[in-house]
Design a protein around this motif. Structure first.
Motif, short mmCIF file in Angstrom:
data_model
loop_
_atom_site.label_atom_id
_atom_site.label_comp_id
_atom_site.label_asym_id
_atom_site.label_seq_id
_atom_site.Cartn_x
_atom_site.Cartn_y
_atom_site.Cartn_z
N ILE A 33 0.87 -1.49 -0.35
CA ILE A 33 0.00 0.04 -0.37
C ILE A 33 0.97 1.53 0.55
N GLY A 34 0.75 1.96 -1.15
CA GLY A 34 1.56 3.03 -1.28
C GLY A 34 0.93 4.30 -1.69
N ALA A 35 1.28 5.29 -1.88
CA ALA A 35 -0.16 6.31 -2.60
C ALA A 35 -1.01 5.87 -3.82
N GLY A 36 -0.92 5.26 -4.44
CA GLY A 36 -1.03 4.39 -5.67
C GLY A 36 -3.03 4.63 -5.41
N ILE A 37 -3.06 3.59 -4.56
CA ILE A 37 -4.30 3.71 -4.36
C ILE A 37 -5.14 4.77 -3.68
N LEU A 38 -4.95 6.02 -3.26
CA LEU A 38 -5.05 6.79 -3.70
C LEU A 38 -6.01 7.71 -4.89
N ARG A 39 -4.99 7.87 -5.90
CA ARG A 39 -4.76 7.97 -8.02
C ARG A 39 -5.80 6.64 -8.06
N THR A 40 -5.38 5.25 -8.07
CA THR A 40 -6.05 4.62 -8.95
C THR A 40 -7.58 4.37 -8.57
N LEU A 169 0.95 -0.06 10.58
CA LEU A 169 -0.71 -0.30 11.80
C LEU A 169 -1.56 1.04 11.46
N ILE A 170 -0.06 2.30 11.37
CA ILE A 170 -1.35 3.50 11.41
C ILE A 170 -1.67 3.19 10.06
N LYS A 171 -1.33 3.47 8.78
CA LYS A 171 -1.19 3.42 7.54
C LYS A 171 -2.89 2.57 7.40
N ALA A 172 -2.86 1.63 8.03
CA ALA A 172 -4.23 0.41 7.92
C ALA A 172 -5.39 1.35 8.23
N VAL A 173 -5.24 1.83 9.94
CA VAL A 173 -5.81 2.71 10.51
C VAL A 173 -6.88 3.75 10.02
N ALA A 174 -5.64 4.57 9.16
CA ALA A 174 -5.69 5.55 7.97
C ALA A 174 -6.79 5.29 7.10
N PHE A 175 -6.56 4.09 6.56
CA PHE A 175 -7.09 4.14 5.23
C PHE A 175 -8.68 3.70 6.23
N LEU A 176 -8.87 2.83 6.62
CA LEU A 176 -9.71 1.90 7.93
C LEU A 176 -11.05 3.68 7.84
N GLY A 177 -10.06 4.44 8.37
CA GLY A 177 -10.21 5.83 8.96
C GLY A 177 -11.15 6.32 8.50
N LEU A 178 -10.71 6.73 6.81
CA LEU A 178 -11.13 7.21 5.68
C LEU A 178 -12.24 7.50 5.22
N ALA A 179 -12.40 5.52 4.78
CA ALA A 179 -13.63 4.75 4.42
C ALA A 179 -14.37 4.61 5.24
N ALA A 255 -8.69 -7.05 1.17
CA ALA A 255 -10.02 -6.31 1.69
C ALA A 255 -9.88 -4.37 2.41
N LEU A 256 -8.50 -4.34 2.82
CA LEU A 256 -8.78 -3.04 2.53
C LEU A 256 -8.84 -1.55 1.49
N TYR A 257 -9.09 -2.40 0.00
CA TYR A 257 -9.04 -1.61 -1.36
C TYR A 257 -9.91 -2.02 -1.42
N LEU A 258 -11.50 -3.47 -1.45
CA LEU A 258 -12.84 -2.81 -1.67
C LEU A 258 -12.59 -2.14 -0.56
N LEU A 259 -12.55 -2.21 0.04
CA LEU A 259 -13.20 -1.05 1.34
C LEU A 259 -13.83 -0.40 0.78
N ILE A 260 -11.92 0.36 0.94
CA ILE A 260 -11.90 2.07 0.11
C ILE A 260 -12.40 2.33 -1.32
N ASN A 261 -13.22 1.59 -2.16
CA ASN A 261 -12.73 1.83 -3.90
C ASN A 261 -14.48 2.28 -2.74
N GLY A 262 -15.51 1.02 -1.96
CA GLY A 262 -16.68 0.88 -1.90
C GLY A 262 -17.35 2.23 -1.20
#
Length: 454
Positions: A33-40, A169-179, A255-262
């Motif tokens: 998980i880099g910055a790509g998921i924010l753009r892709t 952990l911080i990365k996962a929490v940040a993305f989960l929080g945003l989603a 799972a994280l990518y599907l959640l973010i896209n959802g």
């Protein structure tokens, strides 16, 4: 001064066998998980135009990465040695092939590390007041970041592992929080109903071409899932923990990518999503108004710092493995008391710093992308060869669905390699030339080493 580690914690090569599945999962997540998921997501939506197809593309891309993890888990559990992809190529095809793969892998890591550090510098410069900003500040910050993470790794594998687990952990929490926060916003369904009238739904050849382009973007965003293999020798129970780390890491990222896209599909109309350069920033603006851009910058920074930590930790292990097998100078296999290959770390960090100072990544990124695509293919080829020619090799974990699984992954890797060659022929040929130069250098070193030994 701390006492040396107990003998049971030190592997035969001087590395410390102290890592577990928690680090393995953190390494897989941190390396992917880099910055790509924010753009892709915007790129995928532009090609497919409907929510089911968009989510389907991310699911297919994740399953493809999962099949790759299942294949490589067999090799990692069978050959738990430092060196990454080099180990498998050397075991299957000999020293020259191993050197080529190891050189290619390390070179790709250095290119990626320099680019990510430069991106971090560019992001942090945006927070410096314009009155005191200077053109060179981004490079200075990038170099400082490289020094910081190199210093952490110098402390030893425990410090590096702990920082990886914390950043992941911080990365996962940040993305989960945003989603999660996005799902609390009102759905974009009423607005989407009006905008969908202007969306052209793909069909026929347009659908297939769009699907291929979308999958290319998605699978690229899954790159990095194999990060745990670089530390195979440092797991206390590699036969158990490496397969769990590889497979579990891909499942967690999927799972994280599907959640973010959802979440993005929930808050953004399809037309907005498909036209967005940074769709996560659009979602963040709906969450926080004008402060949304700062939020996304912070999330991107956390993602990139975790990625830097992974690469700074992994790349020296490639040089260590090559050096220990006498494919590079012996000093690169020197390990300090904390379990870090210090000379290999210095060479990696200095090489990345030099690329940062060069500052032009247009061709380097094209070459790096081509090299990264070829590495999993070398692993798949090694698995097929070893199954046939070394059936007696202990295999604590055996790939599910063999031989279909590696054939599917190998066909996909070949397709992506051919696609990279067609879409960016010049950089692909330059990458092949670099590999060829590495082959010449390896041959010269082999002759020198033999002459010295005799």
């Amino acid at each position: 001064m701390s006492s040396p580690p107990p003998p049971e914690e030190r592997s035969s090569g001087g590395l410390l066998s102290v890592l577990g599945v928690a680090f393995g999962l953190a390494g897989s997540v941190g390396g992917t998980i880099g910055a790509g998921i924010l753009r892709t997501p915007g790129l995928v939506a532009a090609q497919l135009a409907t929510a089911p197809l968009v989510l389907g593309a991310w699911l297919v891309g994740g399953l493809y990465a999962l099949l790759g993890a299942i294949c490589i888990a067999e090799l990692a559990a069978s050959l738990p040695r430092a060196g990454g992809w080099y180990v498998y190529a050397e075991q299957a095809f000999g020293r020259r092939a191993g050197w080529l793969v190891g050189w290619t892998d390390w070179l790709a890591h250095c290119i990626g590390l320099a680019w990510v550090a430069t991106t971090v510098g560019e992001l942090l410069v945006e927070w410096i007041p314009a009155q005191i900003a200077a053109p060179w500040e981004g490079q200075v910050i990038a170099l400082a970041v490289l020094v910081l993470f190199s210093a952490i790794q110098w402390l030893g594998v425990r410090a590096g592992g702990a920082s990886q687990e914390l950043l992941s952990l911080i990365k996962a929490v940040a993305f989960l929080g945003l989603a999660a926060a996005s799902f609390l916003l009102p759905s974009a369904a009423p607005e989407a109903a009006a905008s969908d009238l202007t969306v052209v739904l793909p069909e026929g050849s347009t659908l297939w071409i769009g699907a291929v382009l979308a999958l290319q973007a998605v699978i690229t965003t899954f790159d990095g899932w194999a990060s745990p293999v670089y530390f195979a020798e440092e797991f206390s129970q590699p036969a158990r923990d490496l397969p769990r780390s590889l497979i579990g890491g891909v499942l967690a990222v999927l799972a994280l990518y599907l959640l973010i896209n959802g979440a993005l599909l929930h808050v953004l109309p399809m037309q907005t999503l498909s036209q967005a350069t940074l769709p996560a920033a659009d979602a963040a603006r709906r969450l926080m108004g004008s402060h949304g851009a700062q939020l996304i910058t912070a999330v991107a920074l956390v993602s990139l710092l975790g990625l830097i930590n992974t690469v700074v930790m992994a790349a020296p292990r490639i040089l260590f493995g090559l050096s220990r097998d006498r494919l590079m100078p012996a000093f690169l296999s020197q390990v300090n008391q904390g379990g870090t290959p210090v000379a290999a770390l210095l060479l990696t960090s200095c090489s990345a710093a030099l690329l940062v100072l060069v500052g032009s990544f247009d061709h380097l990124l094209g070459m790096g992308a081509f090299l990264y695509v070829g590495l999993p293919l070398s692993g798949i080829a090694a698995q097929l060869w070893l199954r046939r020619h070394q059936p007696e090799l202990p295999r604590p974990f055996r790939s599910w669905g063999y031989p279909v699984t590696p054939c599917v992954v190998g066909a996909g890797s070949l397709a992506f390699l051919a696609g990279a060659m067609v879409s960016d022929t010049a950089d692909s040929l330059l990458a092949i030339a670099l590999v060829g130069l590495g082959g010449i250098a390896g041959e010269l070193w082999e002759r020198y080493d033999q002459a010295v030994a005799s």
